[in-house]
Design an enzyme around this catalytic site. Structure first.
Site, PDB file in Angstrom:
ATOM      1  N   CYS A  70      41.181  41.363  46.343  1.00 21.48           N
ATOM      2  CA  CYS A  70      41.049  41.785  44.946  1.00 21.48           C
ATOM      3  C   CYS A  70      41.976  41.028  44.006  1.00 21.48           C
ATOM      4  O   CYS A  70      41.880  41.188  42.779  1.00 21.48           O
ATOM      5  CB  CYS A  70      41.312  43.278  44.840  1.00 21.48           C
ATOM      6  SG  CYS A  70      40.395  44.238  46.055  1.00 21.48           S
ATOM      7  N   HIS A 129      45.661  46.773  37.175  1.00 17.91           N
ATOM      8  CA  HIS A 129      44.737  46.699  38.304  1.00 17.91           C
ATOM      9  C   HIS A 129      43.912  47.982  38.340  1.00 17.91           C
ATOM     10  O   HIS A 129      42.702  47.941  38.528  1.00 17.91           O
ATOM     11  CB  HIS A 129      45.519  46.498  39.606  1.00 17.91           C
ATOM     12  CG  HIS A 129      44.654  46.225  40.788  1.00 17.91           C
ATOM     13  ND1 HIS A 129      43.742  45.191  40.825  1.00 17.91           N
ATOM     14  CD2 HIS A 129      44.544  46.867  41.985  1.00 17.91           C
ATOM     15  CE1 HIS A 129      43.126  45.190  41.992  1.00 17.91           C
ATOM     16  NE2 HIS A 129      43.585  46.202  42.710  1.00 17.91           N
ATOM     17  N   GLU A 180      51.091  51.631  40.886  1.00 19.86           N
ATOM     18  CA  GLU A 180      51.166  50.653  39.805  1.00 19.86           C
ATOM     19  C   GLU A 180      51.969  51.219  38.636  1.00 19.86           C
ATOM     20  O   GLU A 180      52.747  50.498  37.997  1.00 19.86           O
ATOM     21  CB  GLU A 180      49.770  50.251  39.338  1.00 19.86           C
ATOM     22  CG  GLU A 180      49.794  49.124  38.316  1.00 19.86           C
ATOM     23  CD  GLU A 180      48.430  48.543  37.988  1.00 19.86           C
ATOM     24  OE1 GLU A 180      48.387  47.501  37.310  1.00 19.86           O
ATOM     25  OE2 GLU A 180      47.404  49.124  38.403  1.00 19.86           O
ATOM     26  N   LYS A 235      38.457  48.565  34.660  1.00 19.21           N
ATOM     27  CA  LYS A 235      37.637  48.987  35.800  1.00 19.21           C
ATOM     28  C   LYS A 235      36.995  50.351  35.559  1.00 19.21           C
ATOM     29  O   LYS A 235      36.038  50.714  36.240  1.00 19.21           O
ATOM     30  CB  LYS A 235      38.473  49.024  37.079  1.00 19.21           C
ATOM     31  CG  LYS A 235      38.873  47.662  37.630  1.00 19.21           C
ATOM     32  CD  LYS A 235      39.598  47.806  38.968  1.00 19.21           C
ATOM     33  CE  LYS A 235      39.996  46.449  39.546  1.00 19.21           C
ATOM     34  NZ  LYS A 235      41.110  45.818  38.819  1.00 19.21           N
ATOM     35  N   HIS A 279      35.051  47.963  40.231  1.00 22.52           N
ATOM     36  CA  HIS A 279      35.953  46.980  40.822  1.00 22.52           C
ATOM     37  C   HIS A 279      35.155  45.815  41.383  1.00 22.52           C
ATOM     38  O   HIS A 279      34.427  45.965  42.358  1.00 22.52           O
ATOM     39  CB  HIS A 279      36.761  47.658  41.931  1.00 22.52           C
ATOM     40  CG  HIS A 279      37.902  46.835  42.448  1.00 22.52           C
ATOM     41  ND1 HIS A 279      38.082  45.503  42.126  1.00 22.52           N
ATOM     42  CD2 HIS A 279      38.932  47.149  43.286  1.00 22.52           C
ATOM     43  CE1 HIS A 279      39.158  45.047  42.745  1.00 22.52           C
ATOM     44  NE2 HIS A 279      39.684  46.026  43.445  1.00 22.52           N
ATOM     45  N   PHE A 313      43.898  43.799  49.141  1.00 22.91           N
ATOM     46  CA  PHE A 313      44.070  44.133  50.555  1.00 22.91           C
ATOM     47  C   PHE A 313      44.920  43.050  51.222  1.00 22.91           C
ATOM     48  O   PHE A 313      44.844  41.876  50.883  1.00 22.91           O
ATOM     49  CB  PHE A 313      42.719  44.214  51.258  1.00 22.91           C
ATOM     50  CG  PHE A 313      41.939  45.473  50.977  1.00 22.91           C
ATOM     51  CD1 PHE A 313      42.460  46.512  50.232  1.00 22.91           C
ATOM     52  CD2 PHE A 313      40.652  45.617  51.490  1.00 22.91           C
ATOM     53  CE1 PHE A 313      41.740  47.666  49.990  1.00 22.91           C
ATOM     54  CE2 PHE A 313      39.916  46.770  51.250  1.00 22.91           C
ATOM     55  CZ  PHE A 313      40.459  47.796  50.503  1.00 22.91           C
TER      56      PHE A 313
END
Length: 414
Positions: A164, A304, A315, A336, A341, A400
């Site tokens: 991502c 994010h 975050e 998002k 996403h 990830f």
């Protein structure tokens, strides 16, 4: 060695909000959701049956019918958005020194449609019926390869695969290439086409996605107390970067300047972020240091913000660690909430959203923010776009494997 200034002069986007940058930006600033029921396959029985799909996209607007048939959707998206970015920049590729014109486009997963279809052909019809284009169509560097061929770009040609964080890493690495003098122009970003049975099944098995199937437009709700997981999206986001000298030399319209880039690793878990927000903290700090910026200079962060319980909380912790008291004065939003996403393409479209926020003095909202989470207590620009002039903005992307990337942009100053 003196480093060169790098600016953004062209944008290209295919998103669940529309098939142009204008449609994307209009949807963001209107607070419109692009999430709906999955139509690309029969998702009956899946715990999650919603996604942010690309709709009404015609690849024949960008490639001929023969080429379209042999291109995986993620490649079609990458080519289309690169063409948009070059056109938006008003760049005539024939006037650029080809050896100093590069491409760096990534993808989190790449040509999975091609992979699945090729394996089905092998199983049902035999190995000798598998297309010779299967491998070229599914490998991730082919996006950069095909785009370079289209525009005659013979400079740096590479790809990024960092889940991502891919889009941010691709733009950041392209920024570095121009900054150090190895190219004058770079096409950079990410593309993804993962609304297929296998990937949706995999994410369902992880229990990572929202199951608000009866209310898809309300499913992605970053930082909201009732968030229950992310929503998959697809598309591409591509920017055209130039050295400031090259852009000025052709009197280009400049959207913003890339000031800094930070990248770190969590070294913590395959899928879960560091609970202390350590990697995210250091990525933002490095981007600020790289750009010669004090934390107080930042006015907006495109987060994010995936709408998962862990990511949004961690975050928020990281932002507080980096900005201290100034965190309360920052505007933070997650686009998002409207696009879902886009995995490897997320950083590309979110960089575009960040650049346009600076350019237009308009901050996109976090929609579906209805019930504040005591652990997510910053200003998330709830539900409505905000007219606000900002000089410096960050865009965060965390992936990830514990990979993190932050880009710092500034409103262009000649």
């Amino acid at each position: 060695m003196e480093t060169r200034r790098v600016v953004v002069t062209g944008l290209g986007a295919l998103t669940p909000l529309g098939n142009t940058v204008e449609e994307f930006w209009s949807g963001l600033t209107a607070g419109r959701s692009g999430i709906g029921p999955i139509t690309k396959f029969d998702a009956t029985g899946y715990p999650t049956r919603i996604a942010g799909e690309i709709r009404n996209f015609d690849p024949l607007a960008y490639v001929d019918k023969k080429e379209a048939r042999r291109l995986d959707p993620y490649l079609q998206y990458a080519i289309a958005c690169s063409a948009m970015a070059v056109a938006d920049a008003g760049l005539d590729p024939g006037t650029v020194d080809a050896s100093r014109f590069g491409v760096l486009i990534g993808s989190g997963i790449g040509g999975i449609t091609t992979l699945l279809e090729g394996e089905e052909t092998r199983k049902t019809k035999g190995f000798d019926r598998v297309s010779p284009f299967v491998v070229p169509m599914l490998i991730i560097n082919m996006a950069s390869g095909l785009v370079s061929m289209r525009f005659g770009a013979k400079g740096p040609n590479s790809a990024v695969v960092t889940a991502c964080a891919t889009g941010n890493h691709a733009i950041g690495d392209a920024f570095r290439i121009i900054q150090r003098g190895d190219a004058d122009v770079m096409i950079a970003g990410g593309a993804e086409a993962i609304i297929v049975p296998l990937t949706i099944a995999g994410f369902c098995s992880m229990k990572a996605m929202s199951t608000r199937n009866d209310a898809p437009a309300r499913a992605s709700r970053p930082f909201d107390l009732d968030r229950d997981g992310f929503v998959c999206g697809e598309g591409a986001g591509i920017v055209l970067l130039e050295s400031v000298e090259h852009a000025r030399g052709r009197d280009a319209r400049i959207y913003a300047e890339v000031l800094g880039y930070g990248m770190t690793g969590d070294a913590h878990h395959m899928t879960a972020p560091d609970p202390d927000g350590d990697g995210a903290t250091r990525a933002m700090q490095l981007a600020l240091r790289d750009g010669g910026l004090e934390p107080s200079a930042v006015g907006y962060i495109n987060a994010h913000g995936t709408s998962t319980p862990y990511n949004d909380r961690f975050e928020t912790i990281a932002i507080k660690r980096v900005f201290g008291d100034h965190a309360r004065r920052l505007a933070v939003s997650s686009t998002k909430s409207m696009t879902g996403h886009l995995l490897g393409a997320a950083g590309g479209i979110e960089a575009i959203a960040t650049v346009l926020a600076l350019h237009h003095g308009l901050l996109p909202p976090t929609i579906n923010y209805e019930t504040p989470d005591p652990e997510c207590d910053l200003d998330y620009v709830p539900n409505q776009a905000r007219k606000q002039d900002v000089e410096v903005a960050l865009s965060n992307a965390f992936g990830f494997g514990g990979t993190n990337a932050t880009l710092a942009f500034r409103r262009y100053q000649s």
